[in-house]
Design an enzyme around this catalytic site. Structure first.
Site, mmCIF file in Angstrom:
data_model
loop_
_atom_site.group_PDB
_atom_site.id
_atom_site.type_symbol
_atom_site.label_atom_id
_atom_site.label_comp_id
_atom_site.label_asym_id
_atom_site.label_seq_id
_atom_site.Cartn_x
_atom_site.Cartn_y
_atom_site.Cartn_z
ATOM 1 C CG HIS A 15 40.667 33.930 47.106
ATOM 2 N ND1 HIS A 15 41.369 33.351 48.137
ATOM 3 C CD2 HIS A 15 39.872 34.858 47.707
ATOM 4 C CE1 HIS A 15 41.016 33.887 49.287
ATOM 5 N NE2 HIS A 15 40.101 34.812 49.051
ATOM 6 C CD GLU B 290 41.261 35.068 52.713
ATOM 7 O OE1 GLU B 290 40.360 34.247 52.407
ATOM 8 O OE2 GLU B 290 41.279 36.251 52.302
ATOM 9 C CD GLU C 74 36.133 37.008 46.869
ATOM 10 O OE1 GLU C 74 36.180 37.801 47.835
ATOM 11 O OE2 GLU C 74 36.357 35.790 46.978
ATOM 12 C CG HIS C 75 40.352 39.586 47.935
ATOM 13 N ND1 HIS C 75 40.707 39.989 49.197
ATOM 14 C CD2 HIS C 75 39.821 38.344 48.078
ATOM 15 C CE1 HIS C 75 40.411 39.038 50.070
ATOM 16 N NE2 HIS C 75 39.877 38.020 49.414
#
Length: 485
Positions: free
Chosen positions: A66, A167, A69-70
């Site tokens: 994750h 998040e 991905e950012h």
């Protein structure tokens, strides 16, 4: 249109299949030089779509997939700007643009009705995934870092910050999300599906920058990428573009091992856990959540997966559905929902009850099992008319082009490319009416098919998990102190 066996730009066509139900042509290609794979669905649709998809298997719940991905979208060799993703979003005519981390994959999809814009987007995405800057400061920004609670006061306490960290902290503040993660962890203790691919805030700070870079090197290589295209632009143009912008100079790397199958339990697993309750909320004894979950069939068994979807509609779709009605009538829960996750290599089925008391878990499980046994033995609620209605409902839903709210190309990607990445045939995931007709034929030959399915996957299936999740005000303070420490 290229035919099977023909070559172009080092790619060989390995499959070319008509999909009459979708009025499109599916073509698969593989690069002889580096093993890169292309899946192209040609259709008379001006909304052209692409997706760069990688299998990414999390080694823990540290959120590496994750966070990566950012981080790849915070600057690349050709586009070394602070935030090319949002800069592009403001200047592009795209109809869709995103990046998504799944339980076992990471993908970068976008679509546009303007050809030049389409290739501009593709160029930025290709450079982002294969040549990201991966700056240490970007890792600190997107992943995790320490900051003073009062930025101007170095004497103030330290606290964790980070886009993904915040998040996921927000995501796991939801009791239902926390419950679902606990169910996955319990159902898949021996495979990557047991980890939180988004990242658990307790584990995210353990991720190092070097681990992030190593993860990119292992998974983000053209020979491990599936280049997916949909729309009316010529395949040759796509191949020219990715060859010139992504493939030159790359050699073939060993393919990733298949995701291991989860060894089946010899007996059910039952756990009692807690979720945090804020000070403003009352610690009501009926705020307990209870989930019952089974691990069922392989995603490659498309007829059984379809049958389980139909069975879910029959059992749990409305308050009048035969199983849901029994659970609600017990008076021991206020709400009952169900989910069938068809993105995993093996399909879990989960029933979640809300508004329960923890001490009623045994009684609710007894009611659930007795109801399933009665349905299987007597066929209650799964007569011909109920089955026909559920089949018709689901067939209509799957035929809708805008059913997911995104571009049609994204829907087709989810159905075909993910099937391919699990080792199946992508065209199997695109079938609608023919698959339903096969199931109808099976039902003609074997009227007890659905009842047998209940025995197989619910009554006699020992790979069963029960999670009881109770509210706790103490957990809020406990987790806060753990983070401070």
């Amino acid at each position: 249109m290229l035919s099977i066996g023909s070559k172009y730009r080092g790619f060989v066509v390995t499959k070319s299949t008509e999909i009459p139900e979708l009025q499109c042509q599916l073509i698969e290609l593989k690069s002889e030089e580096n093993g890169a794979e292309v899946l192209y669905i040609h259709a008379d649709d001006p909304e052209n779509f692409f997706c760069l998809s990688f299998r990414t298997l999390p080694p823990s719940s540290n959120g590496v997939a994750h966070i990566l991905e950012h981080t790849v979208l915070t600057g690349s060799d050709k586009f070394p700007v602070k935030d090319p993703f949002f800069s592009m979003n403001r200047r592009s005519l795209n109809t869709f643009m995103n990046a998504l981390t799944g339980a076992d994959f990471t993908c970068y999809p976008a679509s546009s009705q303007v050809e030049q814009d389409f290739y501009n987007l593709l160029g930025v995405y290709l450079d982002a995934v294969f040549h990201p800057l991966l700056a240490k400061l970007s890792f600190a920004q997107e992943g995790h870092r320490l900051e003073f609670m009062t930025s101007s006061d170095p004497a103030s306490p330290l606290e964790y910050k980070g886009v993904v960290y915040n998040e996921m902290k927000g995501s796991l503040s939801s009791p239902t999300t926390r419950l679902n993660e606990a169910v996955s962890e319990a159902l898949f203790p021996n495979t990557p599906y047991g980890f939180n691919s988004g990242g658990d805030p307790r584990d995210i700070p353990k991720l190092t920058y070097d681990e992030l870079v190593s993860f990119h090197k292992k998974y983000y290589h053209p020979s491990k990428c599936l280049f997916f295209f949909y729309g009316n632009l010529p395949l040759e143009k796509h191949l020219d573009f990715i060859y010139e912008n992504a493939l030159v100079g790359y050699k073939k790397e060993p393919q990733l091992d298949p995701i291991p199958k989860q060894p089946r339990f010899s007996k059910p697993v039952r756990k009692e856990l807690f979720y945090p309750l804020s000070d403003e909320e009352t610690e009501d004894e009926e705020k307990t959540l209870i989930s019952f979950a089974w691990l069922t069939t392989s995603i490659l068994e498309q007829q059984e997966v379809l049958a389980l979807n139909i069975l879910d509609i029959i059992l749990m779709d409305t308050d009048a559905s035969v199983l849901k009605l029994q659970l609600l009538r017990s008076g021991l829960c206020k709400q009952a929902t169900s989910t069938l996750d068809t993105e995993n290599a093996e399909v879990p089925y989960q029933i979640t009850l809300k508004g329960c008391k923890a001490e009623d878990a045994d009684e609710l499980e007894r009611i659930l099992r007795e109801a399933l046994l009665r349905i299987a033995q007597e066929g209650e609620g799964i007569d011909e008319s109920h089955i026909a209605s559920a089949l018709h409902q689901l067939e209509l839903e799957r035929s809708e082009i805008g059913q997911d709210g995104g571009p049609f190309g994204l829907s087709l990607f989810a159905r075909s490319a993910l099937m391919k990445q699990h080792g199946g045939k992508p065209e199997d995931g695109l079938r609608i009416h023919s698959l339903f007709e096969e199931l109808r034929s099976t039902l003609q030959e074997k009227p007890t098919f659905f009842r047998d399915l209940i025995y197989k996957y619910f009554i006699n299936n020992t790979h069963f998990v029960r999670i009881v999740m109770r509210p706790s005000k103490e957990l809020v303070q406990q987790e806060f102190l753990e983070e401070r420490a």
